[in-house]
Design a protein around this motif. Structure first.
Motif, PDB file in Angstrom:
ATOM      1  N   MET A 627       3.065   2.261  11.815  1.00 30.63           N
ATOM      2  CA  MET A 627       2.175   1.451  11.087  1.00 30.63           C
ATOM      3  C   MET A 627       1.500   2.585  10.699  1.00 30.63           C
ATOM      4  O   MET A 627       1.781   3.341  10.487  1.00 30.63           O
ATOM      5  CB  MET A 627       0.784   1.674  12.748  1.00 30.63           C
ATOM      6  N   LEU A 664      -0.058  -3.446   1.861  1.00 30.22           N
ATOM      7  CA  LEU A 664       0.364  -3.529   3.434  1.00 30.22           C
ATOM      8  C   LEU A 664       0.605  -4.598   3.841  1.00 30.22           C
ATOM      9  O   LEU A 664       1.237  -5.271   4.743  1.00 30.22           O
ATOM     10  CB  LEU A 664      -1.015  -2.355   4.107  1.00 30.22           C
ATOM     11  N   THR A 665      -0.314  -5.609   3.581  1.00 30.66           N
ATOM     12  CA  THR A 665      -0.390  -6.983   4.975  1.00 30.66           C
ATOM     13  C   THR A 665      -0.046  -8.329   3.681  1.00 30.66           C
ATOM     14  O   THR A 665       0.181  -8.792   4.545  1.00 30.66           O
ATOM     15  CB  THR A 665      -2.320  -7.116   4.911  1.00 30.66           C
ATOM     16  N   GLU A 667       0.779 -12.000   1.889  1.00 26.86           N
ATOM     17  CA  GLU A 667       1.761 -12.774   1.900  1.00 26.86           C
ATOM     18  C   GLU A 667       1.639 -13.947   2.180  1.00 26.86           C
ATOM     19  O   GLU A 667       1.597 -14.343   3.399  1.00 26.86           O
ATOM     20  CB  GLU A 667       3.398 -12.253   2.591  1.00 26.86           C
ATOM     21  N   HIS A 686      -2.395 -12.427   6.294  1.00 29.47           N
ATOM     22  CA  HIS A 686      -3.368 -11.337   6.879  1.00 29.47           C
ATOM     23  C   HIS A 686      -3.900 -10.652   5.473  1.00 29.47           C
ATOM     24  O   HIS A 686      -2.976 -10.218   4.380  1.00 29.47           O
ATOM     25  CB  HIS A 686      -2.181 -10.014   7.563  1.00 29.47           C
ATOM     26  N   ASP A 692      -9.685  -1.262   8.161  1.00 29.10           N
ATOM     27  CA  ASP A 692      -8.069  -0.929   6.937  1.00 29.10           C
ATOM     28  C   ASP A 692      -7.992  -0.549   6.403  1.00 29.10           C
ATOM     29  O   ASP A 692      -6.966   0.293   5.659  1.00 29.10           O
ATOM     30  CB  ASP A 692      -6.843  -2.471   6.749  1.00 29.10           C
ATOM     31  N   PRO A 744       4.909  -7.171   0.991  1.00 28.47           N
ATOM     32  CA  PRO A 744       4.242  -5.916   1.283  1.00 28.47           C
ATOM     33  C   PRO A 744       4.837  -5.022   1.940  1.00 28.47           C
ATOM     34  O   PRO A 744       5.836  -5.485   3.171  1.00 28.47           O
ATOM     35  CB  PRO A 744       3.561  -6.368   2.057  1.00 28.47           C
ATOM     36  N   THR A 746       5.528  -3.233   4.885  1.00 30.57           N
ATOM     37  CA  THR A 746       5.011  -3.913   7.043  1.00 30.57           C
ATOM     38  C   THR A 746       5.679  -2.584   7.801  1.00 30.57           C
ATOM     39  O   THR A 746       7.604  -2.190   7.364  1.00 30.57           O
ATOM     40  CB  THR A 746       5.566  -5.075   7.255  1.00 30.57           C
ATOM     41  N   ASP A 748       8.255  -2.839   9.952  1.00 26.33           N
ATOM     42  CA  ASP A 748       9.569  -3.106  10.498  1.00 26.33           C
ATOM     43  C   ASP A 748      10.750  -2.873   8.948  1.00 26.33           C
ATOM     44  O   ASP A 748      12.033  -2.510   9.461  1.00 26.33           O
ATOM     45  CB  ASP A 748      10.076  -5.006  10.467  1.00 26.33           C
ATOM     46  N   LYS A 749       9.915  -3.118   7.760  1.00 23.65           N
ATOM     47  CA  LYS A 749      11.034  -2.762   6.483  1.00 23.65           C
ATOM     48  C   LYS A 749      10.870  -0.573   6.422  1.00 23.65           C
ATOM     49  O   LYS A 749      11.883   0.102   6.300  1.00 23.65           O
ATOM     50  CB  LYS A 749       9.790  -2.667   5.184  1.00 23.65           C
TER      51      LYS A 749
END
Length: 753
Positions: A627, A664-665, A667, A686, A692, A744, A746, A748-749
């Motif tokens: 994160m 970051l969020t 999409e 998001h 944030d 963005p 994230t 997982d990326k």
């Protein structure tokens, strides 16, 4: 920060700022009314006719033809007044497309379906709930055809733009020779997603007819454009259309054009003979009113052994609705941001069954700087050079693409100021070297830029019998502070208390102003208001010097100023008289003057006009969850003269928060089988919230750009979003050693990088 080298003699007003936002109290008290809230006024205006409510019926396929629409059950539903479909809708004249984009509209004129979520019908009922319920009962049969979807798999089909707002491909210098000189080369591909505006106020329209005259309340960034488009679609004289919108609850570009629902609302009103209110639901905001196109950007940068750029290439591919091209001009800033003799850019498009895309805050530059500034960071790392030093080494003193001088540029000072406040020298260039427990800390930076735009505008000013000053302009306030700016300019020019100023805007009967887009409203409207005040002063002075009973009789009009509610001689302050005598002199009637402002054609040919910024970011990345926490953002901007601290800083900070979302969020997810947007709500789309954003430290170099406009002020609504996403990506790399080029970014990326 107020720059010490500000030119005190520049004609930018006396520096007075309003102590509060002009419209702040009304908004806090809930008394500022938005487009959908004028039902009572419309009912009263149109002879007590009750308001009825319209609801859009949207398609459920992405490509094909409507075979039939069974409205039997819907017609019998409670409260239904009328249902319009392509099978019974009135025919409208084919009209030429309207600026700022061409906008092929869906107006029930044929049975073709071009995207999932396209308007294919309108239900009119006695209440919003009844209209929505009836719409759910309509049974539509389609003859579907294979849709063009799957953008990433069809990049090989990319074509040149057909027109619209497409910039020409650019090439400067000898490409082969330049690349042959390059000793260090970075070549990478970056991608940004489809995004949706989601202003707090959804699109909404109320329309009513009185014979052949049409009144419309519309949530719009361009009342003059609305007026023109409505007039043409209904073959009306311009004077027969009245568009009103005193407050806009955000727009960000989506409300800069007249979309299908506006025309359909007016059609419905004409058919049922009553005022009609059409307020779009949040889910309907995804598709029919545009969004930011997805981009795939290939960037290639080459330097000599010293790190100076010798060649730059930026090629962009994006989807285009099969209805109309709209181009996200993401490579434009690459032609002017850094000094390089060989620059090539191109934009190509892939046809898709999606809704027509549109301008979204800092269109082009927001995603273009995301990719370019990421690539510059990668280049700095490959050169083993500090990223800030690389940018200073390649600083452009004039626009390399247009070969023009800049009207003003203080970017070096912005770099220095922001870097010092941020503590950039404490950065460790080794990825992952800065740690705090299980957090990896990273520093990143980027350059921000956006064009300084300006268009012709007019304003009217009146000295009222009560002694109050009225200022009016057919512009809009999206929450950016236009009411405050107009009032403040009057205060500065006429030296009257701000609470004696009445501001009116958002009404198409007022003098014309441009679309509130391209960060141009203040730069366009401000000079018109300033000129109107100057013309009023001159008129009052002329009246006084011609009156034998005046203390200013036979003085030179140019020698008279307005100070503290008095007409006063500049050379002999003892000679003065109250403004109220001007009203008496005019037999109690209003005294009115018009003002105008427009960009100099000669200056635009000779100068390149832009705003600039330096953005520095600190992130912390959890090494277990991946994160990303944006801890702080420090930025300094060169935006010319800052006219109002409160509204200006709000715009810059808001742009930065949006840039955090880009990084970051945000999409919009399109299903590549059905063409349906699957996260068409604010639960799954998001956007960043307070937690944030971290700490935001914004400063400006308050140096007027007098070559750009008389107030020296450039627009600031959009520059804040540029650069920030790239700076965050660069900080994430510094923290983790992982470069994510698909936005963005994230968890997982990061994990997969």
């Amino acid at each position: 920060m107020i720059d010490a080298m500000q030119d005190e003699k520049s004609p930018v007003g006396n520096g007075k700022e309003l102590p509060v936002r002009y419209d702040g109290k009304l908004k806090v008290m809930g008394k500022a009314k938005y487009a959908a809230e004028f039902s009572k006024e419309m009912e009263e205006q149109f002879k007590g006719k009750g308001m009825v409510y319209a609801y859009l019926v949207l398609s459920h396929i992405a490509s094909g033809e409507i075979v039939s629409m069974d409205t039997t059950a819907a017609d019998r539903a409670s409260g239904v007044v009328k249902i319009l479909t392509p099978f019974n809708a009135p025919k409208l004249p084919m009209v030429a497309p309207q600026p700022p984009a061409t906008r092929k509209l869906s107006l029930l004129q044929d049975r073709n379906v071009y995207y999932n979520g396209e308007p294919i019908g309108v239900v009119v009922a006695k209440s919003q709930v009844e209209a929505a319920h009836a719409a759910s009962l309509i049974k539509v049969k389609y003859k579907a055809s294979p849709p063009k979807l799957g953008f990433e798999k069809r990049l090989g089909e990319a074509r040149m733009p057909k027109g619209g707002n497409a910039p020409k491909a650019q090439k400067h210098g000898n490409e082969a020779e330049a690349w042959a000189k390059a000793t260090t080369v970075v070549e990478q591909t970056y991608s940004t997603p489809l995004q949706t505006h989601n202003p707090m106020e959804p699109h909404a329209t109320i329309a009513a007819w009185d014979g052949e005259k049409l009144t419309v309340y519309d949530a719009t960034q361009y009342i003059s454009g609305d007026k023109l488009t409505l007039a043409k679609h209904f073959s009306l004289p311009l004077d027969n259309v009245h568009v009103i919108d005193p407050y806009v609850g955000g727009g960000f570009g989506s409300k800069g054009s007249t979309w299908s629902h506006v025309i359909l609302c007016a059609v419905a009103s004409k058919v049922v003979g009553a005022p009609v209110r059409l307020a779009m639901e949040r889910t309907q905001m995804f598709g029919p009113v545009g969004g930011r196109p997805k981009t795939v950007q290939k960037i290639k940068l080459g330097t000599d052994a010293n790190g100076k750029l010798v060649a730059m290439q930026h090629d962009v591919i994006m989807p285009a609705s099969i209805m109309e091209d709209f181009l996200e001009a993401a490579a434009t800033q690459t032609t002017m941001l850094y000094q390089c003799d060989q620059i090539s850019t191109s934009h190509k498009m892939v046809d898709m069954n999606i809704g027509v895309q549109t301008f979204q805050r800092a269109p082009g530059e927001s995603v273009g700087t995301t990719a370019l500034e990421s690539a510059m960071d990668e280049l700095a790392i490959k050169l083993n050079m500090d990223p800030l030093q690389l940018r200073l080494l390649n600083y452009a003193e004039k626009d390399p693409g247009e070969q023009k001088e800049f009207s003003s540029k203080n970017l070096k000072q912005a770099y220095t100021d922001a870097a010092q406040r941020f503590g950039w020298t404490k950065r460790n260039g080794t990825p992952g070297a800065m740690r705090e427990g299980n957090k990896r800390v990273g520093y990143g930076m980027a350059t921000a830029t956006y064009p300084a735009n300006r268009s012709a505008a007019m304003a009217v000013v009146r000295l009222l019998p009560s002694g109050r000053i009225f200022i009016g302009c057919g512009t809009q306030d999206l929450g950016t502070g236009m009411y405050t700016m107009m009032a403040q300019t009057v205060v500065q020019e006429l030296d009257v208390p701000w609470d004696m100023v009445d501001v009116k805007l958002g009404d198409s009967t007022l003098p014309k102003a441009p679309v509130s887009g391209g960060s141009q409203s203040t730069a366009s409207v401000g000079p018109a208001v300033k000129d109107a005040c100057s013309q009023l002063k001159l008129k009052l002075a002329s009246m006084a010097v011609s009156d034998p009973s005046s203390k200013l009789y036979q003085a030179m009009p140019q020698d008279i100023d307005v100070k503290g509610g008095m007409l006063t001689s500049r050379t002999d302050p003892s000679k003065s008289e109250p403004l109220s005598l001007s009203i008496t002199r005019n037999k109690g009637a209003v005294i009115e003057e018009m003002g105008s402002g427009e960009p100099s054609q000669e200056a635009s040919k000779q100068l390149s006009t832009h705003s600039w910024g330096a953005v520095f970011v600190e992130v912390a990345v959890d090494e277990h969850t991946h994160m990303v926490e944006v801890r702080r953002v420090v930025a300094t901007y060169d935006i010319g003269k800052l006219l109002n601290q409160k509204t200006g800083m709000s715009q810059l900070e808001g742009g930065i928060v949006w840039g955090i979302g880009t990084a970051l969020t945000e999409e919009t997810v399109l299903d590549n089988i059905t063409g349906r947007i699957v996260n068409n709500n604010l639960a799954e789309y998001h956007v960043p919230v307070n937690l944030d954003a971290g700490t935001i430290d914004v400063s400006v170099i308050d140096r007027p750009d007098i070559k750009f406009n008389p107030q020296g002020a450039r627009g600031i609504g959009e520059i804040g979003i540029t650069g920030i996403a790239g700076a965050i990506a660069n900080a994430i790399y510094n923290a983790t050693g992982k470069r994510v080029r698909d936005f963005p970014i994230t968890p997982d990326k990061i994990m997969a990088a």
